[in-house]
Enzyme design. Sequence first.
Site, mmCIF file in Angstrom:
data_model
loop_
_atom_site.group_PDB
_atom_site.id
_atom_site.type_symbol
_atom_site.label_atom_id
_atom_site.label_comp_id
_atom_site.label_asym_id
_atom_site.label_seq_id
_atom_site.Cartn_x
_atom_site.Cartn_y
_atom_site.Cartn_z
ATOM 1 N N CYS A 1 0.840 -1.211 0.000
ATOM 2 C CA CYS A 1 0.000 0.000 0.000
ATOM 3 C C CYS A 1 0.872 1.257 0.000
ATOM 4 O O CYS A 1 1.832 1.362 0.772
ATOM 5 C CB CYS A 1 -0.901 -0.005 1.228
ATOM 6 S SG CYS A 1 -1.989 1.431 1.297
ATOM 7 N N CYS B 1 0.783 4.631 6.932
ATOM 8 C CA CYS B 1 0.212 4.457 8.273
ATOM 9 C C CYS B 1 1.217 3.703 9.157
ATOM 10 O O CYS B 1 1.604 2.570 8.830
ATOM 11 C CB CYS B 1 -1.104 3.691 8.172
ATOM 12 S SG CYS B 1 -2.198 4.356 6.889
ATOM 13 N N CYS C 1 0.694 0.023 10.281
ATOM 14 C CA CYS C 1 0.178 -0.988 9.355
ATOM 15 C C CYS C 1 1.269 -1.826 8.667
ATOM 16 O O CYS C 1 2.144 -1.293 7.983
ATOM 17 C CB CYS C 1 -0.693 -0.329 8.292
ATOM 18 S SG CYS C 1 -1.494 -1.562 7.239
ATOM 19 N N CYS D 1 -16.364 -9.049 6.074
ATOM 20 C CA CYS D 1 -15.661 -7.788 5.817
ATOM 21 C C CYS D 1 -14.438 -8.066 4.946
ATOM 22 O O CYS D 1 -13.639 -8.944 5.280
ATOM 23 C CB CYS D 1 -15.204 -7.161 7.119
ATOM 24 S SG CYS D 1 -16.515 -7.035 8.333
ATOM 25 N N CYS E 1 -19.269 -5.847 4.135
ATOM 26 C CA CYS E 1 -18.543 -4.605 4.413
ATOM 27 C C CYS E 1 -17.241 -4.656 3.632
ATOM 28 O O CYS E 1 -16.632 -5.728 3.522
ATOM 29 C CB CYS E 1 -18.264 -4.511 5.913
ATOM 30 S SG CYS E 1 -17.340 -3.039 6.403
ATOM 31 N N CYS F 1 -18.844 2.208 8.894
ATOM 32 C CA CYS F 1 -18.092 1.494 9.920
ATOM 33 C C CYS F 1 -16.834 2.327 10.125
ATOM 34 O O CYS F 1 -15.979 2.402 9.239
ATOM 35 C CB CYS F 1 -17.747 0.085 9.437
ATOM 36 S SG CYS F 1 -16.642 -0.778 10.575
ATOM 37 N N ARG G 1 -17.520 -2.612 17.943
ATOM 38 C CA ARG G 1 -16.848 -3.849 17.545
ATOM 39 C C ARG G 1 -15.489 -3.962 18.231
ATOM 40 O O ARG G 1 -14.624 -3.102 18.052
ATOM 41 C CB ARG G 1 -16.641 -3.783 16.014
ATOM 42 C CG ARG G 1 -16.678 -5.095 15.303
ATOM 43 C CD ARG G 1 -16.612 -4.860 13.781
ATOM 44 N NE ARG G 1 -17.815 -4.236 13.245
ATOM 45 C CZ ARG G 1 -18.955 -4.881 13.009
ATOM 46 N NH1 ARG G 1 -19.052 -6.163 13.249
ATOM 47 N NH2 ARG G 1 -20.002 -4.244 12.529
HETATM 48 N N1 SAM Z 1 -6.484 0.590 3.192
HETATM 49 C C1 SAM Z 1 -7.749 0.735 3.780
HETATM 50 C C2 SAM Z 1 -7.804 1.815 4.801
HETATM 51 O O1 SAM Z 1 -6.801 2.137 5.402
HETATM 52 O O2 SAM Z 1 -8.875 2.342 5.015
HETATM 53 C C3 SAM Z 1 -8.285 -0.543 4.367
HETATM 54 C C4 SAM Z 1 -7.429 -1.522 5.127
HETATM 55 S S1 SAM Z 1 -6.739 -0.965 6.679
HETATM 56 C C5 SAM Z 1 -5.639 -2.275 7.043
HETATM 57 C C6 SAM Z 1 -8.079 -1.097 7.851
HETATM 58 C C7 SAM Z 1 -7.824 -0.687 9.283
HETATM 59 O O3 SAM Z 1 -7.085 -1.688 9.967
HETATM 60 C C8 SAM Z 1 -7.027 0.567 9.546
HETATM 61 O O4 SAM Z 1 -7.769 1.718 9.394
HETATM 62 C C9 SAM Z 1 -6.592 0.391 10.993
HETATM 63 O O5 SAM Z 1 -7.516 0.990 11.865
HETATM 64 C C10 SAM Z 1 -6.608 -1.134 11.174
HETATM 65 N N2 SAM Z 1 -5.238 -1.635 11.420
HETATM 66 C C11 SAM Z 1 -4.265 -1.830 10.510
HETATM 67 N N3 SAM Z 1 -3.140 -2.286 11.085
HETATM 68 C C12 SAM Z 1 -3.400 -2.385 12.412
HETATM 69 C C13 SAM Z 1 -2.614 -2.786 13.536
HETATM 70 N N4 SAM Z 1 -1.347 -3.158 13.416
HETATM 71 N N5 SAM Z 1 -3.211 -2.778 14.755
HETATM 72 C C14 SAM Z 1 -4.507 -2.396 14.884
HETATM 73 N N6 SAM Z 1 -5.276 -1.998 13.857
HETATM 74 C C15 SAM Z 1 -4.745 -1.977 12.631
HETATM 75 FE FE1 SF4 Z 2 -2.694 1.166 3.449
HETATM 76 FE FE2 SF4 Z 2 -2.547 -0.064 5.784
HETATM 77 FE FE3 SF4 Z 2 -2.857 2.560 5.710
HETATM 78 FE FE4 SF4 Z 2 -4.906 0.937 4.930
HETATM 79 S S1 SF4 Z 2 -4.025 1.128 6.970
HETATM 80 S S2 SF4 Z 2 -4.170 2.801 3.910
HETATM 81 S S3 SF4 Z 2 -3.715 -0.739 4.016
HETATM 82 S S4 SF4 Z 2 -1.056 1.435 4.949
#
Ligand code: SAM
Ligand code: SF4
Length: 328
Positions: free
Chosen positions: A58, A62, A65, A103, A135, A195, A267
């Site tokens: 991606c 973040c 992530c 989801c 979702c 959500c 949730r």
């Molecule tokens: N890329 C899309 C986005 O960011 O909206 C969808 C996938 S993203 C992985 C979905 C959510 O997963 C993120 O907004 C975050 O809140 C949660 N998430 C991702 N990595 C995480 C982690 N290591 N611990 C807890 N929550 C996490």
């Molecule tokens: Fe990309 Fe992860 Fe951020 Fe979602 S949370 S936008 S998958 S880097």
Amino acid sequence: MTVTDGTIRHDWSVEEIVGLHELPLLELVGRANAVHRRHHDPNKVQKASLLSIKTGGCPENCAYCPQSAHHSEVDLTRDKLMDPAKVVAIAATAKAAGAERFCMGAAWRQVRDGKEFDAVIEMVEGVRALDMEACVTLGMLKPHQAERLAAAGLTAYNHNLDTSPEFYGRIITTRTYADRLDTLATVRSFGIGLCCGGIIGMGETVRDRASMLQVLSAMEPHPESVPINALVPVEGTPLAKRPRIDPLELVRMVATARLVMPGSTVRLSAGRSSLNREAQILCLVAGANSVFYGDTLLTTPNADIGEDAELFAAIGEPERACVSASAA
Ligand code: SAM
Ligand code: SF4
Ligand code: DTB
């Protein structure tokens, strides 16, 4: 002292929310449980199954992530978009194991029109045809894309604010809070459920947590679903060394979310696997009424399915075979 009688309000102040969060624990949980019982069946916990339909690579950064291409040290195998028939088959297995909601998450910054989006539409239609809630979380969305998802019968779009507007820039710099709010408004304008929640344990303060809840509770209507995640620290991400939060912090966050958004599904999301059975039950008493169910979240392990069977047996749900979605 702030009244918490279960009235739906959109004007909670950050100070009021901090005040609730900092109540003596038993007072906070007691109030949250009373509000919960006024708005929901206290014995019902929705099981939602989660599947990563496109993994890794991606472009967003973040900090939490594992799927961000910016964190090259993470040990993760990238995967292209899955085949819709395979996804729907996994959803059917999850349904047979007791999941009511499916989801699907894609590691995209935004949706692009074309073959891949067409495939996602097919997945949504297929999941809905199973009579499950569907979702998706696909990143930023344009109005014509939200329109297609709504026409496909999408129940909800997951797009988390993750943290407070004040702390956001410490976690993500490749997009803004306003970008996030724009997509949420677009989703809402096509009648798709929202959500939207966040993560605790990233180094934010209690005020940041309250500030995020203030933004969510100011939305009219409130998001139908509010995922509360505890950071899963993943090796190779900038937040890998963050200490695990005390489970009671999760209890407080869930209870406060319940008090300020009485009608929403709260949730209990990532991080559940590090809670023992009793801490999870305390979260359910404090107002959580859904969990992710199945052996993986998107890329990290979820609560053990055998332990979940014990959890559901302990709270009095009929026993079911716990089959994980991803094991299908
Ligand atoms: N890329 C899309 C986005 O960011 O909206 C969808 C996938 S993203 C992985 C979905 C959510 O997963 C993120 O907004 C975050 O809140 C949660 N998430 C991702 N990595 C995480 C982690 N290591 N611990 C807890 N929550 C996490
Ligand atoms: Fe990309 Fe992860 Fe951020 Fe979602 S949370 S936008 S998958 S880097
Ligand atoms: C949400 O708030 N949490 C879920 C779901 N929405 C998409 C995702 C949690 C991901 C945890 C890290 C991982 O497994 O990659």
